[in-house]
Enzyme design. Structure first.
Site, PDB file in Angstrom:
ATOM      1  CG  MET A  27       0.898  -4.323 -12.692  1.00 42.94           C
ATOM      2  SD  MET A  27       1.029  -3.075 -11.536  1.00 42.94           S
ATOM      3  CE  MET A  27      -0.184  -3.511 -10.029  1.00 42.94           C
ATOM      4  CG  MET A  31       3.133  -5.001  -8.170  1.00 37.84           C
ATOM      5  SD  MET A  31       4.101  -3.174  -7.623  1.00 37.84           S
ATOM      6  CE  MET A  31       2.946  -2.120  -7.961  1.00 37.84           C
ATOM      7  CG  ASP A  33      -1.944  -1.447  -7.534  1.00 35.44           C
ATOM      8  OD1 ASP A  33      -2.457  -1.574  -8.754  1.00 35.44           O
ATOM      9  OD2 ASP A  33      -2.129  -0.706  -6.996  1.00 35.44           O
ATOM     10  CG  ASP A  80      -3.765   2.117 -11.650  1.00 36.08           C
ATOM     11  OD1 ASP A  80      -3.304   2.952 -10.615  1.00 36.08           O
ATOM     12  OD2 ASP A  80      -3.420   0.869 -11.368  1.00 36.08           O
ATOM     13  CB  SER A 113      -4.214   1.902  -5.275  1.00 31.61           C
ATOM     14  OG  SER A 113      -2.982   1.115  -5.016  1.00 31.61           O
ATOM     15  CG  HIS A 165      -3.628  -3.304 -11.814  1.00 31.94           C
ATOM     16  ND1 HIS A 165      -2.908  -2.081 -11.492  1.00 31.94           N
ATOM     17  CD2 HIS A 165      -3.058  -3.933 -13.094  1.00 31.94           C
ATOM     18  CE1 HIS A 165      -2.033  -1.809 -12.788  1.00 31.94           C
ATOM     19  NE2 HIS A 165      -2.117  -2.861 -13.492  1.00 31.94           N
ATOM     20  CG  HIS A 189      -6.676  -0.642  -7.909  1.00 34.26           C
ATOM     21  ND1 HIS A 189      -7.088  -0.758  -8.999  1.00 34.26           N
ATOM     22  CD2 HIS A 189      -5.326  -0.619  -8.108  1.00 34.26           C
ATOM     23  CE1 HIS A 189      -6.102  -0.996  -9.970  1.00 34.26           C
ATOM     24  NE2 HIS A 189      -4.955  -0.834  -9.191  1.00 34.26           N
ATOM     25  CG  MET A 245      -1.034   0.668 -16.676  1.00 34.49           C
ATOM     26  SD  MET A 245      -1.770   0.807 -14.764  1.00 34.49           S
ATOM     27  CE  MET A 245      -0.366   1.622 -14.026  1.00 34.49           C
TER      28      MET A 245
HETATM   29  C1  DX5 Z   1       0.952   1.247 -10.235  1.00 37.17           C
HETATM   30  C2  DX5 Z   1      -0.138   0.691  -9.421  1.00 37.17           C
HETATM   31  C3  DX5 Z   1      -0.898   1.943  -9.102  1.00 37.17           C
HETATM   32  C4  DX5 Z   1      -0.516   2.631  -8.087  1.00 37.17           C
HETATM   33  C5  DX5 Z   1      -1.300   4.148  -7.904  1.00 37.17           C
HETATM   34  O1  DX5 Z   1       1.882   0.277 -10.813  1.00 37.17           O
HETATM   35  O2  DX5 Z   1      -0.860   0.229 -10.476  1.00 37.17           O
HETATM   36  O3  DX5 Z   1      -2.411   1.419  -8.715  1.00 37.17           O
HETATM   37  O4  DX5 Z   1      -0.577   2.305  -6.878  1.00 37.17           O
HETATM   38  O5  DX5 Z   1      -0.764   4.922  -6.959  1.00 37.17           O
HETATM   39  P1  DX5 Z   1      -0.753   6.356  -7.441  1.00 37.17           P
HETATM   40  O6  DX5 Z   1      -2.353   6.697  -7.413  1.00 37.17           O
HETATM   41  O7  DX5 Z   1      -0.055   6.801  -6.188  1.00 37.17           O
HETATM   42  O8  DX5 Z   1      -0.073   6.898  -8.505  1.00 37.17           O
HETATM   43 ZN    ZN Z   2      -3.063  -0.654 -10.011  1.00 36.86          ZN
END
Ligand code: DX5
Ligand code: ZN
Length: 216
Positions: free
Chosen positions: A68, A37, A35, A175, A8, A66, A33, A137
Protein backbone atom coordinates in the site's frame (compact mmCIF):
# COMPACT_ATOMS: atom_id res chain seq x y z
CA UNK A 1 -10.30 -23.09 -7.28
CA UNK A 2 -8.12 -23.19 -4.18
CA UNK A 3 -8.72 -22.55 -0.50
CA UNK A 4 -5.86 -20.70 1.13
CA UNK A 5 -5.69 -18.68 4.35
CA UNK A 6 -3.17 -15.84 4.52
CA UNK A 7 -3.04 -14.42 8.07
CA UNK A 8 -2.11 -10.73 8.14
CA UNK A 9 0.86 -9.88 10.33
CA UNK A 10 -0.54 -6.42 10.96
CA UNK A 11 -2.46 -8.00 13.85
CA UNK A 12 0.48 -10.05 15.14
CA UNK A 13 2.33 -9.36 18.38
CA UNK A 14 5.34 -7.30 17.28
CA UNK A 15 6.91 -7.59 20.72
CA UNK A 16 7.12 -11.36 20.23
CA UNK A 17 6.99 -12.08 16.50
CA UNK A 18 8.75 -15.40 16.99
CA UNK A 19 5.76 -16.75 18.86
CA UNK A 20 3.33 -15.84 16.08
CA UNK A 21 5.63 -17.10 13.32
CA UNK A 22 5.97 -20.45 15.10
CA UNK A 23 2.20 -20.58 15.61
CA UNK A 24 1.65 -20.03 11.87
CA UNK A 25 4.41 -22.45 10.86
CA UNK A 26 2.52 -25.17 12.69
CA UNK A 27 -0.86 -24.12 11.30
CA UNK A 28 -2.82 -24.86 8.13
CA UNK A 29 -2.16 -21.34 6.81
CA UNK A 30 -0.15 -21.76 3.61
CA UNK A 31 0.64 -18.05 3.17
CA UNK A 32 1.80 -15.14 5.36
CA UNK A 33 0.24 -11.77 4.45
CA UNK A 34 2.58 -8.79 4.91
CA UNK A 35 0.92 -5.35 4.81
CA UNK A 36 3.40 -2.69 3.71
CA UNK A 37 2.13 0.88 4.25
CA UNK A 38 3.94 4.12 3.45
CA UNK A 39 1.80 6.72 5.20
CA UNK A 40 1.07 8.35 1.80
CA UNK A 41 -1.03 5.90 -0.19
CA UNK A 42 -2.78 4.99 3.06
CA UNK A 43 -3.05 6.93 6.34
CA UNK A 44 -0.82 4.54 8.27
CA UNK A 45 2.78 3.28 8.34
CA UNK A 46 3.53 -0.37 9.04
CA UNK A 47 6.89 -2.14 8.56
CA UNK A 48 9.47 -2.75 5.86
CA UNK A 49 12.44 -4.78 4.73
CA UNK A 50 14.12 -5.63 8.07
CA UNK A 51 10.92 -7.21 9.34
CA UNK A 52 10.23 -9.06 6.07
CA UNK A 53 13.79 -10.41 5.97
CA UNK A 54 13.52 -11.56 9.59
CA UNK A 55 10.26 -13.39 8.86
CA UNK A 56 11.75 -14.95 5.70
CA UNK A 57 14.52 -16.51 7.79
CA UNK A 58 11.98 -18.23 10.02
CA UNK A 59 9.52 -19.74 7.55
CA UNK A 60 9.34 -21.66 4.30
CA UNK A 61 5.74 -20.62 3.71
CA UNK A 62 4.63 -18.31 0.91
CA UNK A 63 5.28 -14.64 1.69
CA UNK A 64 2.39 -12.63 0.29
CA UNK A 65 3.30 -8.91 0.40
CA UNK A 66 0.53 -6.35 -0.08
CA UNK A 67 2.06 -3.00 -1.02
CA UNK A 68 0.00 0.00 0.00
CA UNK A 69 2.61 2.43 -1.25
CA UNK A 70 2.97 4.94 -4.05
CA UNK A 71 5.49 4.29 -6.83
CA UNK A 72 5.89 0.59 -6.00
CA UNK A 73 8.16 0.12 -9.05
CA UNK A 74 11.02 1.69 -7.10
CA UNK A 75 11.11 -1.23 -4.67
CA UNK A 76 10.19 -4.33 -6.70
CA UNK A 77 13.76 -5.61 -6.80
CA UNK A 78 14.21 -5.16 -3.05
CA UNK A 79 11.11 -7.22 -2.37
CA UNK A 80 12.41 -9.97 -4.64
CA UNK A 81 15.73 -9.94 -2.75
CA UNK A 82 13.88 -10.07 0.57
CA UNK A 83 12.36 -13.39 -0.52
CA UNK A 84 8.79 -12.32 -1.22
CA UNK A 85 6.83 -14.83 -3.33
CA UNK A 86 3.64 -12.91 -4.20
CA UNK A 87 3.99 -9.17 -4.66
CA UNK A 88 0.70 -7.28 -4.85
CA UNK A 89 0.52 -3.67 -6.02
CA UNK A 90 -2.50 -1.38 -6.06
CA UNK A 91 -3.89 -0.54 -9.51
CA UNK A 92 -4.52 2.98 -8.15
CA UNK A 93 -0.80 3.41 -7.39
CA UNK A 94 0.52 2.30 -10.79
CA UNK A 95 0.59 4.67 -13.76
CA UNK A 96 1.87 1.88 -16.00
CA UNK A 97 0.25 -1.15 -14.40
CA UNK A 98 0.95 -3.40 -17.38
CA UNK A 99 4.68 -2.66 -17.12
CA UNK A 100 4.69 -3.12 -13.34
CA UNK A 101 3.06 -6.54 -13.63
CA UNK A 102 5.67 -7.58 -16.17
CA UNK A 103 8.53 -6.26 -14.04
CA UNK A 104 7.37 -8.21 -10.99
CA UNK A 105 7.10 -11.44 -12.97
CA UNK A 106 10.44 -10.86 -14.68
CA UNK A 107 12.06 -10.90 -11.23
CA UNK A 108 10.65 -14.35 -10.55
CA UNK A 109 7.81 -13.34 -8.24
CA UNK A 110 4.11 -13.91 -8.70
CA UNK A 111 2.17 -10.71 -9.24
CA UNK A 112 -1.04 -9.57 -7.60
CA UNK A 113 -3.09 -6.47 -8.44
CA UNK A 114 -5.23 -4.93 -5.71
CA UNK A 115 -8.37 -2.83 -6.11
CA UNK A 116 -9.70 -0.42 -3.51
CA UNK A 117 -13.43 -0.67 -2.71
CA UNK A 118 -14.29 2.25 -5.04
CA UNK A 119 -12.21 1.03 -7.98
CA UNK A 120 -14.23 -0.79 -10.65
CA UNK A 121 -13.16 -4.16 -12.04
CA UNK A 122 -12.69 -2.49 -15.42
CA UNK A 123 -9.38 -1.10 -14.06
CA UNK A 124 -7.80 -4.55 -14.41
CA UNK A 125 -9.65 -5.85 -17.47
CA UNK A 126 -6.60 -5.49 -19.71
CA UNK A 127 -4.13 -7.15 -17.32
CA UNK A 128 -6.19 -9.79 -15.54
CA UNK A 129 -4.79 -12.57 -17.74
CA UNK A 130 -1.20 -11.43 -16.97
CA UNK A 131 -1.62 -11.23 -13.20
CA UNK A 132 -1.33 -14.28 -10.95
CA UNK A 133 -3.84 -12.83 -8.52
CA UNK A 134 -6.37 -10.04 -8.10
CA UNK A 135 -6.90 -8.71 -4.58
CA UNK A 136 -10.32 -7.29 -3.81
CA UNK A 137 -10.12 -4.90 -0.87
CA UNK A 138 -13.19 -5.37 1.32
CA UNK A 139 -12.24 -2.43 3.57
CA UNK A 140 -10.51 0.83 2.76
CA UNK A 141 -6.85 -0.08 3.24
CA UNK A 142 -4.83 1.25 6.15
CA UNK A 143 -5.94 -0.52 9.29
CA UNK A 144 -6.77 -3.93 10.69
CA UNK A 145 -10.07 -4.81 12.35
CA UNK A 146 -12.40 -2.73 10.16
CA UNK A 147 -15.89 -3.84 9.13
CA UNK A 148 -16.34 -5.85 5.95
CA UNK A 149 -17.93 -3.89 3.07
CA UNK A 150 -20.83 -6.15 1.97
CA UNK A 151 -20.77 -5.03 -1.70
CA UNK A 152 -17.41 -6.79 -2.01
CA UNK A 153 -19.15 -10.17 -2.32
CA UNK A 154 -20.81 -9.21 -5.59
CA UNK A 155 -17.53 -7.74 -6.83
CA UNK A 156 -15.87 -11.12 -6.24
CA UNK A 157 -18.66 -12.89 -8.13
CA UNK A 158 -18.25 -10.54 -11.10
CA UNK A 159 -14.48 -10.99 -11.03
CA UNK A 160 -14.89 -14.78 -10.97
CA UNK A 161 -17.04 -14.44 -14.08
CA UNK A 162 -14.43 -12.24 -15.78
CA UNK A 163 -11.68 -14.77 -14.98
CA UNK A 164 -13.79 -17.65 -16.28
CA UNK A 165 -14.59 -15.80 -19.51
CA UNK A 166 -10.90 -14.99 -20.01
CA UNK A 167 -10.00 -18.61 -19.30
CA UNK A 168 -7.09 -17.65 -17.02
CA UNK A 169 -5.81 -19.19 -13.79
CA UNK A 170 -5.74 -15.88 -11.88
CA UNK A 171 -6.41 -16.31 -8.15
CA UNK A 172 -8.90 -14.15 -6.27
CA UNK A 173 -7.83 -12.85 -2.86
CA UNK A 174 -10.02 -10.88 -0.49
CA UNK A 175 -8.67 -8.68 2.30
CA UNK A 176 -10.39 -6.78 5.10
CA UNK A 177 -12.96 -7.77 7.69
CA UNK A 178 -12.79 -11.47 6.87
CA UNK A 179 -14.12 -13.65 9.69
CA UNK A 180 -15.80 -16.95 10.46
CA UNK A 181 -19.10 -15.16 9.83
CA UNK A 182 -18.39 -14.45 6.13
CA UNK A 183 -15.73 -17.02 5.09
CA UNK A 184 -18.21 -19.52 3.61
CA UNK A 185 -19.93 -16.81 1.57
CA UNK A 186 -16.55 -15.60 0.29
CA UNK A 187 -15.37 -19.05 -0.82
CA UNK A 188 -18.76 -19.65 -2.46
CA UNK A 189 -18.54 -16.32 -4.29
CA UNK A 190 -15.24 -17.43 -5.83
CA UNK A 191 -12.38 -16.41 -3.52
CA UNK A 192 -9.27 -18.59 -3.50
CA UNK A 193 -7.34 -16.77 -0.77
CA UNK A 194 -8.79 -15.23 2.39
CA UNK A 195 -6.62 -12.71 4.25
CA UNK A 196 -7.48 -12.51 7.93
CA UNK A 197 -5.77 -10.41 10.58
CA UNK A 198 -7.96 -9.66 13.53
CA UNK A 199 -10.06 -12.82 13.15
CA UNK A 200 -6.97 -15.04 13.46
CA UNK A 201 -4.58 -13.26 15.81
CA UNK A 202 -7.15 -11.97 18.28
CA UNK A 203 -8.96 -15.27 18.58
CA UNK A 204 -8.45 -17.56 21.54
CA UNK A 205 -7.06 -20.38 19.44
CA UNK A 206 -5.58 -18.97 16.20
CA UNK A 207 -4.65 -22.36 14.72
CA UNK A 208 -8.15 -23.64 15.25
CA UNK A 209 -9.60 -20.45 13.75
CA UNK A 210 -7.48 -20.98 10.63
CA UNK A 211 -8.83 -24.52 10.32
CA UNK A 212 -12.39 -23.30 10.80
CA UNK A 213 -11.91 -20.63 8.14
CA UNK A 214 -10.63 -23.27 5.73
CA UNK A 215 -13.60 -25.53 6.36
CA UNK A 216 -16.17 -22.72 6.29
C1 DX5 B 1 -5.85 -3.42 5.53
C2 DX5 B 1 -4.86 -4.56 5.31
C3 DX5 B 1 -5.40 -5.86 5.73
C4 DX5 B 1 -5.77 -5.93 7.18
C5 DX5 B 1 -6.64 -7.09 7.43
O1 DX5 B 1 -5.30 -2.26 5.11
O2 DX5 B 1 -4.53 -4.65 3.95
O3 DX5 B 1 -4.55 -6.92 5.35
O4 DX5 B 1 -4.65 -5.98 8.01
O5 DX5 B 1 -7.03 -7.07 8.75
P1 DX5 B 1 -8.44 -7.59 9.23
O6 DX5 B 1 -8.56 -9.02 8.80
O7 DX5 B 1 -8.34 -7.44 10.70
O8 DX5 B 1 -9.48 -6.71 8.60
ZN1 ZN C 1 -3.52 -6.55 3.21
Amino acid sequence: MSRIISPSFLSADFSDLDKDIEMLNGSKAEWFHLDIMDGVFVPNISFGFPVIEAIRKKTDKVLDAHLMIIEPDRYIERFAQAGVNYLTVHAEACVHLHRTVQNIRALGMKCGVALNPHTPLSAIEEVVHLADMVLIMSVNPGFAAQSFIPESVDKVRRLRRMIRERNTETLIQIDGGVSLANAATLFDAGCDVLVAGNAVFKSENPRQTIEKLLLA
